[in-house]
Scaffold this active site. Structure first.
Site, PDB file in Angstrom:
ATOM      1  CG  HIS A 222      44.082  43.166  46.206  1.00  0.00           C
ATOM      2  ND1 HIS A 222      44.257  43.600  47.469  1.00  0.00           N
ATOM      3  CD2 HIS A 222      43.902  41.702  46.483  1.00  0.00           C
ATOM      4  CE1 HIS A 222      44.060  42.626  48.467  1.00  0.00           C
ATOM      5  NE2 HIS A 222      43.743  41.442  47.909  1.00  0.00           N
TER       6      HIS A 222
HETATM    7  C1  UD1 Z   1      43.924  36.503  45.797  1.00  0.00           C
HETATM    8  C2  UD1 Z   1      42.944  35.923  46.872  1.00  0.00           C
HETATM    9  C3  UD1 Z   1      42.712  37.088  47.753  1.00  0.00           C
HETATM   10  C4  UD1 Z   1      43.867  37.786  48.340  1.00  0.00           C
HETATM   11  C5  UD1 Z   1      45.214  38.087  47.113  1.00  0.00           C
HETATM   12  C6  UD1 Z   1      46.249  38.391  47.844  1.00  0.00           C
HETATM   13  C7  UD1 Z   1      41.365  34.308  46.095  1.00  0.00           C
HETATM   14  C8  UD1 Z   1      39.991  33.900  45.788  1.00  0.00           C
HETATM   15  N1  UD1 Z   1      41.689  35.498  46.369  1.00  0.00           N
HETATM   16  O1  UD1 Z   1      43.313  37.413  45.083  1.00  0.00           O
HETATM   17  O2  UD1 Z   1      41.811  36.747  48.955  1.00  0.00           O
HETATM   18  O3  UD1 Z   1      43.800  39.014  48.990  1.00  0.00           O
HETATM   19  O4  UD1 Z   1      44.945  36.878  46.508  1.00  0.00           O
HETATM   20  O5  UD1 Z   1      46.944  39.144  46.968  1.00  0.00           O
HETATM   21  O6  UD1 Z   1      41.989  33.268  46.397  1.00  0.00           O
HETATM   22  N2  UD1 Z   1      47.592  37.811  38.465  1.00  0.00           N
HETATM   23  C9  UD1 Z   1      48.850  38.131  37.826  1.00  0.00           C
HETATM   24  N3  UD1 Z   1      49.961  37.670  38.235  1.00  0.00           N
HETATM   25  C10 UD1 Z   1      50.010  36.694  39.269  1.00  0.00           C
HETATM   26  C11 UD1 Z   1      48.874  36.380  39.818  1.00  0.00           C
HETATM   27  C12 UD1 Z   1      47.410  37.061  39.453  1.00  0.00           C
HETATM   28  O7  UD1 Z   1      48.946  38.937  36.982  1.00  0.00           O
HETATM   29  O8  UD1 Z   1      51.151  36.101  39.697  1.00  0.00           O
HETATM   30  C13 UD1 Z   1      46.401  38.458  37.799  1.00  0.00           C
HETATM   31  C14 UD1 Z   1      45.756  37.511  36.737  1.00  0.00           C
HETATM   32  O9  UD1 Z   1      44.928  38.278  35.833  1.00  0.00           O
HETATM   33  C15 UD1 Z   1      44.583  36.991  37.644  1.00  0.00           C
HETATM   34  C16 UD1 Z   1      44.337  38.074  38.484  1.00  0.00           C
HETATM   35  O10 UD1 Z   1      45.619  38.631  39.091  1.00  0.00           O
HETATM   36  O11 UD1 Z   1      43.497  36.512  37.048  1.00  0.00           O
HETATM   37  C17 UD1 Z   1      43.712  37.503  40.011  1.00  0.00           C
HETATM   38  O12 UD1 Z   1      44.541  36.546  40.680  1.00  0.00           O
HETATM   39  P1  UD1 Z   1      43.877  35.714  41.597  1.00  0.00           P
HETATM   40  O13 UD1 Z   1      45.104  34.651  42.342  1.00  0.00           O
HETATM   41  O14 UD1 Z   1      42.905  34.685  40.992  1.00  0.00           O
HETATM   42  O15 UD1 Z   1      43.252  36.367  42.569  1.00  0.00           O
HETATM   43  P2  UD1 Z   1      43.667  37.518  43.570  1.00  0.00           P
HETATM   44  O16 UD1 Z   1      42.882  38.979  43.157  1.00  0.00           O
HETATM   45  O17 UD1 Z   1      45.234  37.912  43.499  1.00  0.00           O
HETATM   46  N1  UDP Z   2      52.476  43.739  50.420  1.00  0.00           N
HETATM   47  C1  UDP Z   2      53.669  43.573  49.587  1.00  0.00           C
HETATM   48  N2  UDP Z   2      53.804  44.403  48.370  1.00  0.00           N
HETATM   49  C2  UDP Z   2      52.910  45.054  47.982  1.00  0.00           C
HETATM   50  C3  UDP Z   2      51.448  45.026  48.546  1.00  0.00           C
HETATM   51  C4  UDP Z   2      51.361  44.132  49.673  1.00  0.00           C
HETATM   52  O1  UDP Z   2      54.435  43.079  50.281  1.00  0.00           O
HETATM   53  O2  UDP Z   2      52.952  45.916  47.089  1.00  0.00           O
HETATM   54  C5  UDP Z   2      52.165  42.966  51.457  1.00  0.00           C
HETATM   55  C6  UDP Z   2      51.565  43.403  52.768  1.00  0.00           C
HETATM   56  O3  UDP Z   2      52.542  43.958  53.356  1.00  0.00           O
HETATM   57  C7  UDP Z   2      50.552  42.461  53.249  1.00  0.00           C
HETATM   58  C8  UDP Z   2      50.516  41.425  52.274  1.00  0.00           C
HETATM   59  O4  UDP Z   2      51.293  41.895  50.931  1.00  0.00           O
HETATM   60  O5  UDP Z   2      51.874  41.805  54.018  1.00  0.00           O
HETATM   61  C9  UDP Z   2      48.898  41.658  51.935  1.00  0.00           C
HETATM   62  O6  UDP Z   2      48.671  40.930  50.769  1.00  0.00           O
HETATM   63  P1  UDP Z   2      47.388  41.303  49.803  1.00  0.00           P
HETATM   64  O7  UDP Z   2      47.101  42.918  50.220  1.00  0.00           O
HETATM   65  O8  UDP Z   2      47.616  41.076  48.522  1.00  0.00           O
HETATM   66  O9  UDP Z   2      46.223  40.496  50.428  1.00  0.00           O
HETATM   67  P2  UDP Z   2      44.958  40.250  51.483  1.00  0.00           P
HETATM   68  O10 UDP Z   2      45.964  40.787  52.875  1.00  0.00           O
HETATM   69  O11 UDP Z   2      44.218  41.409  51.375  1.00  0.00           O
HETATM   70  O12 UDP Z   2      44.623  38.942  51.634  1.00  0.00           O
END
Ligand code: UD1
Ligand code: UDP
Length: 386
Positions: A222
């Site tokens: 992601h």
């Molecule tokens: C964010 C965090 C990242 C973390 C991740 C966990 C920042 C800068 N990044 O990244 O560090 O590892 O969360 O998962 O804060 N979207 C949906 N549905 C949702 C949320 C997001 O479809 O409920 C899609 C949207 O297109 C959005 C994109 O995901 O633009 C990115 O979402 P965003 O919260 O900006 O960053 P993450 O990649 O989720």
């Molecule tokens: N996770 C989850 N379902 C998923 C993918 C991840 O419950 O489909 C959980 C995972 O077990 C971990 C956390 O989400 O506890 C990690 O989140 P993510 O990978 O989104 O973000 P990061 O840790 O890189 O910030």
């Protein structure tokens, strides 16, 4: 005795999971001392990235939902900043707890610190030493806006000292006289707590998916560096398809919506090959209990997630990390995480090694005693009571 008012700030999936460790410890051991106020920024809003965790992990519904949604960094961070400032102003908390390194973490840290409310940063001191990552900027800023900093690992604690934080500081603590602690990792607490529950509550999850222990590889991707760069995105997914085919290995991919959007929009043919491959299961994000089961039973894990690479260690699974560097450096030194970047050759080499050297791998306990949340809350109550 007056209860402490503590704001517990969540926004993205991993923060909701992390906060559950603190909420659970408050409910079971600190209910007489702490009044918890949960604030959800709304950074993640899809049911499978947010609500599912509140339901499954039995976290109280948020007291405030700021509903900021998705957007570019400036807009998203700015909206959280504006809305959370208001909440903090009204709630007048004794402290504001933030987790990790997302835009929600950064905005909450700035909003609280600028109003002179103490910030408590859990998972402080993590560094990738790569400031092109949005998370690196977020975590450095959050640490330097904090009053209490709780490091999960020795390395994180040392990183803080290198940046001038001093363990010998004495109370009263404030942003100019912060206190650093080494407590272990609240996600280790969670993995221990939820592992049995996952077995009991989701007995049929793997069999319903037709999965057999050790006969599949778990993949999550992601990170923006991999989804937003077409070269990396295609290198990674082409390599995974090749590895699945040449090894006849099932791959389970619960993909974040941003990855699905990137594949559909930027590489539609690759997306079709991926979803059309009968060894590859592209599925929606799963719940935490389901994720634990996948991690426990997988042959290996391939990820760019911070949390997932650590959980692979908790469940004694080798892990290929699709990044140049990691904050969890002890796993690389230990040989159970291999950094493969987005390089097909390095991914394939790590795959071969892990597939054939299971007996050489060991998983020592780097992340505390499973009671990090309680240790953290003891310190919080002691500091903010006095
Ligand atoms: C964010 C965090 C990242 C973390 C991740 C966990 C920042 C800068 N990044 O990244 O560090 O590892 O969360 O998962 O804060 N979207 C949906 N549905 C949702 C949320 C997001 O479809 O409920 C899609 C949207 O297109 C959005 C994109 O995901 O633009 C990115 O979402 P965003 O919260 O900006 O960053 P993450 O990649 O989720
Ligand atoms: N996770 C989850 N379902 C998923 C993918 C991840 O419950 O489909 C959980 C995972 O077990 C971990 C956390 O989400 O506890 C990690 O989140 P993510 O990978 O989104 O973000 P990061 O840790 O890189 O910030």
């Amino acid at each position: 005795m007056r209860k402490l008012n503590v704001l517990n700030i969540v926004g993205a999936r991993p923060q909701i999971i992390k906060a559950s460790a603190i909420s659970r410890a408050i409910a079971t051991q600190f209910a007489d001392e702490i009044n918890e106020i949960i604030v959800h920024t709304g950074q993640h809003y899809d049911r499978e990235l947010s609500e599912v965790f509140f339901d499954e992990l039995e976290i109280r519904k948020p007291d405030h939902n700021l509903q900021v949604g998705s957007g570019r960094h400036g807009r998203q961070t700015g909206l959280i900043l504006e809305r959370i400032e208001e909440v903090i102003m009204n709630e007048k908390p004794d402290c504001v707890i933030i987790y990790g390194d997302t835009n929600s973490t950064l905005a909450a840290a700035l909003a609280a610190a600028k109003q002179h409310y103490p910030v408590v940063h859990i998972e402080a001191g993590m560094r990738s030493f790569n400031k092109t990552m949005p998370e690196e900027l977020n975590r450095i800023t959050a640490d330097h806006a904090s009053t209490l900093l709780f490091a999960s690992t020795n390395t994180a604690f040392k990183n803080l000292m290198t940046e001038g934080f001093r363990p010998e500081n004495v109370a009263p603590y404030n942003i100019n006289n912060p206190r650093i602690f080494l407590t272990g990792d609240i996600m280790y607490d969670n993995s221990l707590f939820y592992a049995d529950l996952a077995d009991r509550k989701k007995q049929d999850f793997l069999s319903n998916m037709g999965l057999t222990e050790d006969q599949f590889v778990l993949v999550t991707i992601h990170r923006d560096m991999n989804t937003d760069d077409l070269g990396r995105l295609t290198a990674i997914f082409n390599t995974l398809i090749d590895l699945a085919d040449s090894n006849q290995m099932v791959m389970v991919m619960p993909l974040h919506p941003r990855t699905i959007i990137a594949l559909r929009n930027k590489a539609p043919e690759l997306y079709e090959r991926l979803t059309g491959n009968n060894l590859i299961r592209v599925i929606s994000p799963v719940s935490f209990l389901e994720m634990i089961l996948l991690e426990k039973k997988a042959r290996m894990v391939i990820t760019d997630s911070g949390g997932v690479q650590k959980e692979s260690h908790f469940f004694s699974k080798p892990c290929i990390v699709l990044r140049k560097e990691t904050e969890w450096v002890e796993l690389v030194k230990n040989g159970t995480v291999k950094l493969a970047d987005a390089d097909p050759v390095r991914i394939a080499e790590a795959w071969e090694y892990f597939l054939h050297n299971k007996e050489l791998l060991q998983y020592p306990g780097f992340y505390g005693d499973g009671k990090a949340a309680i240790t953290i809350l003891k310190e919080i109550t002691e500091v903010f009571r006095s």
